[in-house]
Design a protein around this motif. Structure first.
Motif, mmCIF file in Angstrom:
data_model
loop_
_atom_site.group_PDB
_atom_site.id
_atom_site.type_symbol
_atom_site.label_atom_id
_atom_site.label_comp_id
_atom_site.label_asym_id
_atom_site.label_seq_id
_atom_site.Cartn_x
_atom_site.Cartn_y
_atom_site.Cartn_z
ATOM 1 N N GLU A 28 0.758 -1.311 0.249
ATOM 2 C CA GLU A 28 -0.048 -0.230 -0.337
ATOM 3 C C GLU A 28 0.927 0.776 -0.309
ATOM 4 O O GLU A 28 0.190 2.435 0.063
ATOM 5 N N GLU A 41 -6.404 3.898 -3.326
ATOM 6 C CA GLU A 41 -7.723 2.285 -3.447
ATOM 7 C C GLU A 41 -7.969 1.282 -4.218
ATOM 8 O O GLU A 41 -7.954 0.257 -3.213
ATOM 9 N N ARG A 44 -5.384 -0.716 -1.623
ATOM 10 C CA ARG A 44 -6.203 -1.135 0.058
ATOM 11 C C ARG A 44 -7.017 -2.275 -0.425
ATOM 12 O O ARG A 44 -7.102 -3.463 0.406
ATOM 13 N N ALA A 45 -7.708 -2.619 -1.581
ATOM 14 C CA ALA A 45 -8.587 -3.946 -1.885
ATOM 15 C C ALA A 45 -7.455 -4.676 -2.172
ATOM 16 O O ALA A 45 -8.640 -6.106 -1.931
#
Length: 120
Positions: A28, A41, A44-45
């Motif tokens: 990340e 994003e 993170r996913a």
């Protein structure tokens, strides 16, 4: 030739430790995101999946180190087994995820495997 083989196996093991760190701890952050061009994003996913992949890379590295320190015939057999795993994983990753994996993972593994077999 045995020294060359040992160095190549050590380099492949180091590569997989590097991948472990990138996927488990830096995914990340900028270095990890840059590996695949992910925005924060998406990173993170996908972090749980990446951490799982990193763990598997750690097992590959551990197996290669085991092969380097174990006496023969065990050391030779362990090196061959884990290098074959590296090559198969690299080819599969190149086919399913990103063609660069063929050159970043499968090729170094194949070169080390060839050296290990030639040193025998």
């Amino acid at each position: 030739m045995e020294t060359v083989a040992d160095v190549l196996v050590g380099l492949v093991a180091s590569l997989h430790v590097y991948i472990l760190v990138m996927e488990m701890f830096l995914w990340e952050r900028k270095p990890g995101r840059g590996l695949h061009g992910f925005d924060p994003e998406m990173a993170r996913a996908t972090a749980p999946m990446a951490a799982n992949q990193g763990l598997y890379n750690g097992f590959l590295a551990a197996g290669l180190v085991w092969g380097l320190v174990a006496d023969d015939p065990t050391g030779f057999r362990v090196q061959v087994f884990f290098l074959v795993c590296v090559v198969i994983a690299g080819v599969y990753g190149a086919v399913t995820a990103n063609r660069r994996i063929l050159f970043a993972q499968a090729l170094p593994g194949a070169l080390a495997l060839a050296a290990v077999l030639a040193a025998r």
